[in-house]
Design an enzyme around this catalytic site. Structure first.
Site, PDB file in Angstrom:
ATOM      1  N   THR A 153       0.859  -1.191   0.000  1.00 21.80           N
ATOM      2  CA  THR A 153       0.000   0.000   0.000  1.00 21.80           C
ATOM      3  C   THR A 153       0.889   1.233   0.000  1.00 21.80           C
ATOM      4  O   THR A 153       1.672   1.435   0.932  1.00 21.80           O
ATOM      5  CB  THR A 153      -0.897  -0.016   1.256  1.00 21.80           C
ATOM      6  N   PHE A 180      -6.093  -6.621  -1.093  1.00 21.72           N
ATOM      7  CA  PHE A 180      -7.200  -6.322  -0.173  1.00 21.72           C
ATOM      8  C   PHE A 180      -7.403  -7.411   0.877  1.00 21.72           C
ATOM      9  O   PHE A 180      -8.443  -7.447   1.537  1.00 21.72           O
ATOM     10  CB  PHE A 180      -8.501  -6.139  -0.962  1.00 21.72           C
ATOM     11  N   ARG A 198      -7.615  -9.752   4.099  1.00 22.96           N
ATOM     12  CA  ARG A 198      -7.771  -9.499   5.533  1.00 22.96           C
ATOM     13  C   ARG A 198      -6.901 -10.484   6.294  1.00 22.96           C
ATOM     14  O   ARG A 198      -6.897 -11.676   5.960  1.00 22.96           O
ATOM     15  CB  ARG A 198      -9.227  -9.742   5.961  1.00 22.96           C
ATOM     16  N   GLU A 199      -6.198 -10.034   7.293  1.00 23.33           N
ATOM     17  CA  GLU A 199      -5.465 -10.981   8.120  1.00 23.33           C
ATOM     18  C   GLU A 199      -6.475 -11.893   8.803  1.00 23.33           C
ATOM     19  O   GLU A 199      -7.609 -11.506   9.065  1.00 23.33           O
ATOM     20  CB  GLU A 199      -4.588 -10.245   9.130  1.00 23.33           C
ATOM     21  N   PHE A 242     -18.872  -4.705   9.114  1.00 19.65           N
ATOM     22  CA  PHE A 242     -18.055  -3.608   9.645  1.00 19.65           C
ATOM     23  C   PHE A 242     -18.864  -2.589  10.441  1.00 19.65           C
ATOM     24  O   PHE A 242     -18.548  -1.412  10.467  1.00 19.65           O
ATOM     25  CB  PHE A 242     -17.233  -2.937   8.528  1.00 19.65           C
ATOM     26  N   GLY A 296     -17.178  -1.495  19.307  1.00 20.63           N
ATOM     27  CA  GLY A 296     -16.316  -2.074  20.335  1.00 20.63           C
ATOM     28  C   GLY A 296     -15.066  -1.237  20.499  1.00 20.63           C
ATOM     29  O   GLY A 296     -15.117  -0.005  20.436  1.00 20.63           O
ATOM     30  N   CYS A 328      -2.633  -2.106   9.123  1.00 25.39           N
ATOM     31  CA  CYS A 328      -3.148  -1.461   7.904  1.00 25.39           C
ATOM     32  C   CYS A 328      -4.030  -0.244   8.175  1.00 25.39           C
ATOM     33  O   CYS A 328      -3.625   0.884   7.891  1.00 25.39           O
ATOM     34  CB  CYS A 328      -3.909  -2.480   7.065  1.00 25.39           C
TER      35      CYS A 328
HETATM   36  C1  UDX Z   1      -7.799  -4.429   6.493  1.00 29.01           C
HETATM   37  C2  UDX Z   1      -8.768  -4.446   5.317  1.00 29.01           C
HETATM   38  O1  UDX Z   1      -9.989  -5.064   5.735  1.00 29.01           O
HETATM   39  C3  UDX Z   1      -8.157  -5.231   4.168  1.00 29.01           C
HETATM   40  O2  UDX Z   1      -9.019  -5.191   3.040  1.00 29.01           O
HETATM   41  C4  UDX Z   1      -6.806  -4.622   3.826  1.00 29.01           C
HETATM   42  O3  UDX Z   1      -6.171  -5.384   2.814  1.00 29.01           O
HETATM   43  C5  UDX Z   1      -5.914  -4.536   5.034  1.00 29.01           C
HETATM   44  O4  UDX Z   1      -6.565  -3.858   6.095  1.00 29.01           O
HETATM   45  P1  UDX Z   1      -7.103  -6.199   8.387  1.00 29.01           P
HETATM   46  O5  UDX Z   1      -6.157  -5.166   8.889  1.00 29.01           O
HETATM   47  O6  UDX Z   1      -6.651  -7.606   8.247  1.00 29.01           O
HETATM   48  O7  UDX Z   1      -7.648  -5.772   6.929  1.00 29.01           O
HETATM   49  O8  UDX Z   1      -8.336  -6.230   9.371  1.00 29.01           O
HETATM   50  P2  UDX Z   1      -9.893  -5.903   9.325  1.00 29.01           P
HETATM   51  O9  UDX Z   1     -10.663  -7.150   9.234  1.00 29.01           O
HETATM   52  O10 UDX Z   1     -10.187  -4.838   8.330  1.00 29.01           O
HETATM   53  O11 UDX Z   1     -10.077  -5.326  10.778  1.00 29.01           O
HETATM   54  C6  UDX Z   1      -9.340  -4.176  11.194  1.00 29.01           C
HETATM   55  C7  UDX Z   1      -9.646  -3.840  12.612  1.00 29.01           C
HETATM   56  O12 UDX Z   1     -10.969  -3.335  12.719  1.00 29.01           O
HETATM   57  C8  UDX Z   1      -9.527  -4.969  13.604  1.00 29.01           C
HETATM   58  O13 UDX Z   1      -8.841  -4.484  14.748  1.00 29.01           O
HETATM   59  C9  UDX Z   1     -10.961  -5.330  13.916  1.00 29.01           C
HETATM   60  O14 UDX Z   1     -11.092  -5.858  15.202  1.00 29.01           O
HETATM   61  C10 UDX Z   1     -11.647  -3.978  13.784  1.00 29.01           C
HETATM   62  N1  UDX Z   1     -13.069  -4.052  13.428  1.00 29.01           N
HETATM   63  C11 UDX Z   1     -13.466  -4.621  12.253  1.00 29.01           C
HETATM   64  C12 UDX Z   1     -14.016  -3.494  14.267  1.00 29.01           C
HETATM   65  O15 UDX Z   1     -13.686  -2.946  15.334  1.00 29.01           O
HETATM   66  N2  UDX Z   1     -15.341  -3.534  13.919  1.00 29.01           N
HETATM   67  C13 UDX Z   1     -15.763  -4.095  12.760  1.00 29.01           C
HETATM   68  O16 UDX Z   1     -16.964  -4.095  12.500  1.00 29.01           O
HETATM   69  C14 UDX Z   1     -14.800  -4.663  11.909  1.00 29.01           C
END
Ligand code: UDX
Length: 445
Positions: free
Chosen positions: A129, A160, A162-163, A260, A264, A271
């Site tokens: 990125t 894109f 997600r971990e 999403f 919380g 990322c």
């Molecule tokens: C993110 C993007 O989703 C992904 O497309 C990109 O390639 C990299 O960044 P990631 O960092 O793996 O992916 O995690 P993600 O599932 O997006 O969650 C990010 C954070 O948001 C986590 O800490 C999660 O707990 C939090 N989260 C997610 C919330 O607090 N509420 C939600 O509804 C969703």
């Protein structure tokens, strides 16, 4: 012609991409400057926890019993350049020290190191990125440094994944976006991604700047959605309303959607936080800072959740943390990952410790990484161990193990007070078992 692939950088993204390219049938070489990491990978072991990744490495790394032998790892740029036609750049772009912008030094170093070895036609594909405008600049550098000259081309193909779902997301992405400057680059990438394309995955061809912006925009939107619902949680707390019911009701509107909208402790990880900051910084450089000032608010709302969590825990502990024992369930920034970068859970744990609390942490997979990042916190191997003599239990990363946990599992070891930072334990179950249960954005009874 068989396409040879190199993947530069072997973090969460690079290791997964390399393993998945081998799974798609390509011969792949993974490259990293970290000798220890390369040695670990060459012995078939995953350097990070990601579901299904270890299985793919065992299946494809050269020399593993019964492996396809499609995947190997090296520290040699020469080897990488010699065996591959397409080179994926998967190195990290963390937040720069002392600023909001992205640190591009790893990407730049990768291009500088690889290019002089490209003496035959090659496509270098950036997946990291990066700030918009980077690809254009790197393309010039590549053409200048590569002996192949114009035959060494650049493309940008943001990732894109997600971990916690990295393997599945790489094998079956929801879309593929490629920023290219030639038909040749486009058709080579169509050939690399022939399998997902044949399964109906949309393949979008754009210019460099648009491809770079898609990633920044997607992560900004996701961060905004999370902070939106967390802002609603703040209002719910003030008004005595329930953010869970609110988000469920919102989610039924197809234009809003329920994904999403989990209120919380907010977002963390390697990322979203750094990407929205880098995006603001880049917009500022481009003279478009006003367009993204709202992201500052998104960031602030997110950070306030952590403070709010600490404040609620303090209240529970009778107004101060001194001499109090606090159990923290979860250290990873999200479940199914051992990644602790900018983890909200660890941020809360560390704050409480600074205020004098004795914090004991348990995470199913991230204890080791957490210990390296925050060595002064205590770590144990079970939820029950963490809760031992605790004045309060904080649920901060929603692993399935914690979701499934019966309150009886903690019987007799601690005070029956639990704060749910991820809004996914069942309040009825915990209250029935005699616990005081509280959560962010929800009424206390
Ligand atoms: C993110 C993007 O989703 C992904 O497309 C990109 O390639 C990299 O960044 P990631 O960092 O793996 O992916 O995690 P993600 O599932 O997006 O969650 C990010 C954070 O948001 C986590 O800490 C999660 O707990 C939090 N989260 C997610 C919330 O607090 N509420 C939600 O509804 C969703």
């Amino acid at each position: 012609m068989a396409i040879g692939i190199s993947v530069i950088g072997t973090g969460y993204l690079g290791t997964t991409h390399a393993a998945c390219m081998a799974e798609m049938g390509f011969e792949v070489v993974g490259v990293d400057i970290d000798q220890e990491r390369v040695a670990l990978l060459a012995s078939g072991r995953a350097p990070v926890y990601e579901p299904d990744l270890q299985e793919l490495l065992s299946k494809h790394v050269v020399g593993q019993p019964g492996s396809t032998g499609l995947l190997r790892f090296t520290t040699s740029w020469e080897t990488a350049a010699a065996g591959a036609d397409v080179h994926f750049v998967c190195v990290s772009t963390p937040q720069r020290h002392g600023g909001l912008a992205a640190d591009m030094s790893h990407v730049e170093a990768a291009i500088e190191a690889l290019s002089p070895h490209l003496s035959r036609p090659a496509l270098v594909v950036g997946k990291s990125t990066v700030p918009v405008g980077s690809a254009s600049r790197l393309a010039e550098r590549l053409a200048l440094l590569a002996p192949a000259g114009q035959e060494a081309e650049l493309a940008w193909n943001p990732e894109f994944l997600r971990e916690g779902h990295a393997v599945g997301d790489t094998l079956r992405p929801d879309r593929l976006v490629v920023g290219v400057r030639s038909r040749r680059a486009e058709s080579l990438l169509r050939a690399v991604y022939a399998k997902p394309i044949s399964q109906g995955v949309p393949f979008l061809v754009t210019d460099f700047a648009t491809a770079e912006l898609v990633k920044a925009a997607a992560n900004s939107f996701l961060a905004t959605k999370i902070s939106f619902i967390n802002a609603m949680a703040e209002v719910c707390e003030a008004a005595g309303a329930d953010v869970l019911q609110l988000s469920e009701a919102l989610g039924h509107d197809a234009r809003i959607g329920k994904e999403f909208l989990n209120a919380g402790l907010g977002f963390g990880g390697g990322c979203l936080p750094k990407d929205i900051r880098a995006f603001m910084a880049r917009a500022g450089e481009l003279g478009a800072d006003q367009a993204l000032t709202f992201l500052r608010e998104v960031d602030l709302i997110n950070m306030r959740r952590r403070t709010r969590m600490v404040d609620m825990a303090r209240q529970y502990c009778g107004g101060e943390f001194l001499g109090k024992r606090v159990a923290v369930l979860g250290a990873a920034f999200k479940p199914n990952s051992d990644d602790v970068r900018d983890s909200p859970a660890l941020n809360v744990a560390a704050q409480i410790q600074l205020y004098g609390g004795q914090v004991t942490v348990y995470d199913p997979k991230a204890n080791d990484n957490a210990r390296r990042a925050f060595p002064t916190l205590d770590y144990v191997d079970s939820a029950r161990g963490a809760a031992h003599e605790a004045d309060i239990v904080l649920h901060l990363t929603e692993w399935q193990e914690f979701r499934d946990m019966e309150p009886a599992a903690l019987d007799g070891v601690c005070h029956k007070r639990i704060l749910d930072g991820r809004n996914c334990l069942d309040p009825v179950r915990w209250r029935k078992a005699g616990w005081t249960y509280r959560a962010l954005g929800r009424p206390s009874v």
